[in-house]
Motif scaffolding. Sequence first.
Motif, PDB file in Angstrom:
ATOM      1  N   PHE A  46       0.843  -1.188   0.000  1.00 42.46           N
ATOM      2  CA  PHE A  46       0.000   0.000   0.000  1.00 42.46           C
ATOM      3  C   PHE A  46       0.888   1.253   0.000  1.00 42.46           C
ATOM      4  O   PHE A  46       1.864   1.310   0.748  1.00 42.46           O
ATOM      5  CB  PHE A  46      -0.885   0.047   1.258  1.00 42.46           C
ATOM      6  CG  PHE A  46      -2.054  -0.893   1.229  1.00 42.46           C
ATOM      7  CD1 PHE A  46      -3.294  -0.477   0.751  1.00 42.46           C
ATOM      8  CD2 PHE A  46      -1.924  -2.198   1.694  1.00 42.46           C
ATOM      9  CE1 PHE A  46      -4.378  -1.340   0.725  1.00 42.46           C
ATOM     10  CE2 PHE A  46      -3.001  -3.076   1.676  1.00 42.46           C
ATOM     11  CZ  PHE A  46      -4.235  -2.637   1.187  1.00 42.46           C
ATOM     12  N   PHE A  47       0.549   2.232  -0.822  1.00 39.06           N
ATOM     13  CA  PHE A  47       1.243   3.516  -0.779  1.00 39.06           C
ATOM     14  C   PHE A  47       0.241   4.622  -0.475  1.00 39.06           C
ATOM     15  O   PHE A  47      -0.944   4.514  -0.784  1.00 39.06           O
ATOM     16  CB  PHE A  47       1.984   3.807  -2.091  1.00 39.06           C
ATOM     17  CG  PHE A  47       1.077   3.997  -3.284  1.00 39.06           C
ATOM     18  CD1 PHE A  47       0.523   5.235  -3.585  1.00 39.06           C
ATOM     19  CD2 PHE A  47       0.789   2.914  -4.121  1.00 39.06           C
ATOM     20  CE1 PHE A  47      -0.301   5.393  -4.681  1.00 39.06           C
ATOM     21  CE2 PHE A  47      -0.033   3.071  -5.228  1.00 39.06           C
ATOM     22  CZ  PHE A  47      -0.589   4.318  -5.506  1.00 39.06           C
ATOM     23  N   CYS A  48       0.739   5.680   0.150  1.00 38.93           N
ATOM     24  CA  CYS A  48      -0.131   6.793   0.537  1.00 38.93           C
ATOM     25  C   CYS A  48      -0.458   7.651  -0.679  1.00 38.93           C
ATOM     26  O   CYS A  48       0.442   8.148  -1.349  1.00 38.93           O
ATOM     27  CB  CYS A  48       0.540   7.646   1.610  1.00 38.93           C
ATOM     28  SG  CYS A  48      -0.524   8.995   2.195  1.00 38.93           S
ATOM     29  N   VAL A  88      -8.303  -0.758  -7.789  1.00 43.62           N
ATOM     30  CA  VAL A  88      -7.331  -0.308  -6.790  1.00 43.62           C
ATOM     31  C   VAL A  88      -7.943  -0.532  -5.417  1.00 43.62           C
ATOM     32  O   VAL A  88      -9.005   0.014  -5.103  1.00 43.62           O
ATOM     33  CB  VAL A  88      -6.995   1.187  -6.974  1.00 43.62           C
ATOM     34  CG1 VAL A  88      -6.017   1.648  -5.893  1.00 43.62           C
ATOM     35  CG2 VAL A  88      -6.408   1.441  -8.358  1.00 43.62           C
ATOM     36  N   ASP A  89      -7.303  -1.377  -4.621  1.00 41.22           N
ATOM     37  CA  ASP A  89      -7.741  -1.579  -3.244  1.00 41.22           C
ATOM     38  C   ASP A  89      -7.352  -0.322  -2.460  1.00 41.22           C
ATOM     39  O   ASP A  89      -6.331   0.317  -2.759  1.00 41.22           O
ATOM     40  CB  ASP A  89      -7.063  -2.815  -2.664  1.00 41.22           C
ATOM     41  CG  ASP A  89      -7.737  -3.303  -1.389  1.00 41.22           C
ATOM     42  OD1 ASP A  89      -8.776  -2.739  -0.988  1.00 41.22           O
ATOM     43  OD2 ASP A  89      -7.220  -4.263  -0.781  1.00 41.22           O
ATOM     44  N   PHE A  90      -8.156   0.031  -1.465  1.00 45.61           N
ATOM     45  CA  PHE A  90      -7.840   1.255  -0.729  1.00 45.61           C
ATOM     46  C   PHE A  90      -8.301   1.129   0.714  1.00 45.61           C
ATOM     47  O   PHE A  90      -9.292   0.470   1.023  1.00 45.61           O
ATOM     48  CB  PHE A  90      -8.460   2.483  -1.396  1.00 45.61           C
ATOM     49  CG  PHE A  90      -9.969   2.452  -1.530  1.00 45.61           C
ATOM     50  CD1 PHE A  90     -10.778   3.250  -0.723  1.00 45.61           C
ATOM     51  CD2 PHE A  90     -10.583   1.659  -2.485  1.00 45.61           C
ATOM     52  CE1 PHE A  90     -12.150   3.226  -0.846  1.00 45.61           C
ATOM     53  CE2 PHE A  90     -11.963   1.634  -2.632  1.00 45.61           C
ATOM     54  CZ  PHE A  90     -12.762   2.421  -1.804  1.00 45.61           C
ATOM     55  N   LYS A  91      -7.547   1.782   1.580  1.00 45.19           N
ATOM     56  CA  LYS A  91      -7.842   1.768   3.006  1.00 45.19           C
ATOM     57  C   LYS A  91      -7.550   3.151   3.583  1.00 45.19           C
ATOM     58  O   LYS A  91      -6.746   3.921   3.031  1.00 45.19           O
ATOM     59  CB  LYS A  91      -6.976   0.741   3.736  1.00 45.19           C
ATOM     60  CG  LYS A  91      -7.318  -0.716   3.415  1.00 45.19           C
ATOM     61  CD  LYS A  91      -8.621  -1.145   4.059  1.00 45.19           C
ATOM     62  CE  LYS A  91      -8.902  -2.632   3.849  1.00 45.19           C
ATOM     63  NZ  LYS A  91      -9.398  -2.906   2.474  1.00 45.19           N
ATOM     64  N   MET A  99      -3.345   3.283  -1.083  1.00 48.20           N
ATOM     65  CA  MET A  99      -3.768   2.579  -2.294  1.00 48.20           C
ATOM     66  C   MET A  99      -2.929   1.314  -2.518  1.00 48.20           C
ATOM     67  O   MET A  99      -1.733   1.281  -2.216  1.00 48.20           O
ATOM     68  CB  MET A  99      -3.579   3.477  -3.519  1.00 48.20           C
ATOM     69  CG  MET A  99      -4.350   4.780  -3.464  1.00 48.20           C
ATOM     70  SD  MET A  99      -6.086   4.498  -3.744  1.00 48.20           S
ATOM     71  CE  MET A  99      -6.564   6.106  -4.358  1.00 48.20           C
ATOM     72  N   SER A 100      -3.581   0.303  -3.112  1.00 45.08           N
ATOM     73  CA  SER A 100      -2.888  -0.928  -3.493  1.00 45.08           C
ATOM     74  C   SER A 100      -3.455  -1.396  -4.826  1.00 45.08           C
ATOM     75  O   SER A 100      -4.475  -2.099  -4.867  1.00 45.08           O
ATOM     76  CB  SER A 100      -3.076  -2.014  -2.420  1.00 45.08           C
ATOM     77  OG  SER A 100      -2.361  -3.191  -2.784  1.00 45.08           O
ATOM     78  N   PHE A 464       3.242   0.905   3.123  1.00 43.83           N
ATOM     79  CA  PHE A 464       3.187  -0.188   4.087  1.00 43.83           C
ATOM     80  C   PHE A 464       3.533  -1.514   3.412  1.00 43.83           C
ATOM     81  O   PHE A 464       3.276  -1.717   2.214  1.00 43.83           O
ATOM     82  CB  PHE A 464       1.786  -0.315   4.702  1.00 43.83           C
ATOM     83  CG  PHE A 464       1.423   0.807   5.633  1.00 43.83           C
ATOM     84  CD1 PHE A 464       2.196   1.106   6.743  1.00 43.83           C
ATOM     85  CD2 PHE A 464       0.281   1.567   5.412  1.00 43.83           C
ATOM     86  CE1 PHE A 464       1.859   2.131   7.609  1.00 43.83           C
ATOM     87  CE2 PHE A 464      -0.076   2.589   6.267  1.00 43.83           C
ATOM     88  CZ  PHE A 464       0.713   2.872   7.365  1.00 43.83           C
ATOM     89  N   ASN A 465       4.096  -2.412   4.211  1.00 46.70           N
ATOM     90  CA  ASN A 465       4.351  -3.806   3.817  1.00 46.70           C
ATOM     91  C   ASN A 465       5.500  -3.941   2.818  1.00 46.70           C
ATOM     92  O   ASN A 465       6.240  -2.997   2.568  1.00 46.70           O
ATOM     93  CB  ASN A 465       3.080  -4.469   3.289  1.00 46.70           C
ATOM     94  CG  ASN A 465       1.964  -4.450   4.319  1.00 46.70           C
ATOM     95  OD1 ASN A 465       2.210  -4.513   5.516  1.00 46.70           O
ATOM     96  ND2 ASN A 465       0.724  -4.362   3.848  1.00 46.70           N
TER      97      ASN A 465
END
Length: 608
Positions: A46-48, A88-91, A99-100, A464-465
Amino acid sequence: MTDKKKKFVSPYAHSAPKGSEGWKELYPYFLVFQEQLKEQEEEKFFFCDSQHWPNVFKPFDAMTVEFAVKCLSQYNSRHYVIPPANGVDFKIHNGYCYMSPVAVDPELIEGRVPEFMERAGYYFQNWNELLDNWHKKVKRVIDDMEAIHFEPLPDRVDLQWIKDGVGLDPTFQLINNYNKLISLCYETWQYHFEFLNLGYAAYLDFFGFCKEVFPGIPDLSVAKMVQGIDVDLFRPDDELKKLAKLAVTLNLTDCFDKKDVQEALHCISLAENGGEWLQAWEKAKHPWFNYTSGNGFYSSDKYWIEHLDIPYGYLKNYVEKLQRGEEIDRPTEALEAERDRITTEYAASLDEEARAIFEGKLGLARVVFPYVENHNFYIEHWAMGVFWRKTRELSRMLKEQGFWHQESDMYYFRREEILQVLFDYGNSWAVGVPSVGPAVLQDEINRRKKIVDALATAPPQPAFNNPPKVVTEPFTIMLWGITTEAVESWLGGDEKSGHMKGMAASPGLVEGYARIINDASELDQLQQGEILVTRVTAPSWAPVFNKIVATVTDIGGMMSHAAIVCREYGLPAVTGTGSASTQIKTGMKIRVDGGKGTVEILEELVEA
């Protein structure tokens, strides 16, 4: 290649700032990392996305990322079946958006091509007709939102409703209007991506072809072949320039010595030629002042039409420049000449068959590319400006009914929670007892304000990750500037102090003094000749580009708004540096090479 031993912290191990305990309650359950899914979520990178959402979300505002990214994804995966890209997965983590991108299995890419060609091909072949229809749809949504109003409930149902047998009450209309407004916002975001992903896809197809037939061609040279575009996103700024020129022609420049916009307008109204200028001012306002100094994603964004001091400040600067004999227009002719020169030189190196393919792909890219910027004005600026104005109207009405103290308080609730407030209000009206909200909501608002404020004290983690060994997903690279090199830089791969590497986004080499801007409200601090350094620019910052000599951003690729706007304004730009806005301090002398994508600190600040 990224060192396997190096990785970003897990979001599950990344603690929230002190005072923000309980922050997950502010957002929908599916937008935060859940402990039950830890194993799956830690497998994703995931990136901001501070390019679009640079600030902590208030709960209501999080709706924009929810609608936007869901709609972006559906056009990739379900509408056009774009071969290399799913959704795009997002949290939301600690208040920021991450975003992922979901890649397509390489073995499946080729099989998706025929479906994409059929679906996207229809749009490409009928682009102008479909785009005309798009404008009608968006304008209809804007008109429908404008028609919505939120008024206090009356003491009695209108007698005529009784005689007409309506069988409803005003609370039904109030709740229906709120639901309709949210639905229209969602519809707006559906249209946002109807053409956008195809605009990127056509450019990426052209980009990939150029990389194949012109080995070693710089990314910037490909981008230059579609520059010199005339887009509606620049119209607000162009309208200000026209007004500045008209003020000089009509001898009204003395009125622009006034600091206050209303004083200036009053001065103009008394002038001999003032009427002609004021008529032009009113004409420019509608629709071009439906323009935000932010990006349209936050309830706190200020729109020109409601804050005339913002466009007046830019206008005043243009008038002063004209009085000094300076040029204020974009260097369109020079950009077009450079575009044509590069295109001709590269095309000349191809054989007849390859040149025909090149010209076809370039022609399509030039037809569809203006939408990549144009949609911003109609969606983020105009449509979202009306949406936020209507939500403020609702919030003011509920404030007057005692539910909260400030107009901005409503945004500390999620959108579905507002339905509870409206039912509370309607219930008390029907039953004849006081609403419960005024007694309990302000304490909850104050609690949530403290959480949001606490979250804002800590900058977001860049990612992250485990990072991918090699970043290949094209949208991630072109829009966000997330490259293998960028990820290495975030992990500390580049240890050279005072040197930053990013995207070569717009050509030119300049040296100057940096000005760090973290928010649109700080733009008035920019001084003539400074270099703008920021996490990300908004498209609406274009009017300040007449003050600065270069731009540096933390995030953004070749097709980010910062890169496109800087190329159109002839300003050097380096995007996607990762950390320039924190490494560089206001007042430092820096060198920006937009052709190489490098930024160098030349002079550190001398401590007093």
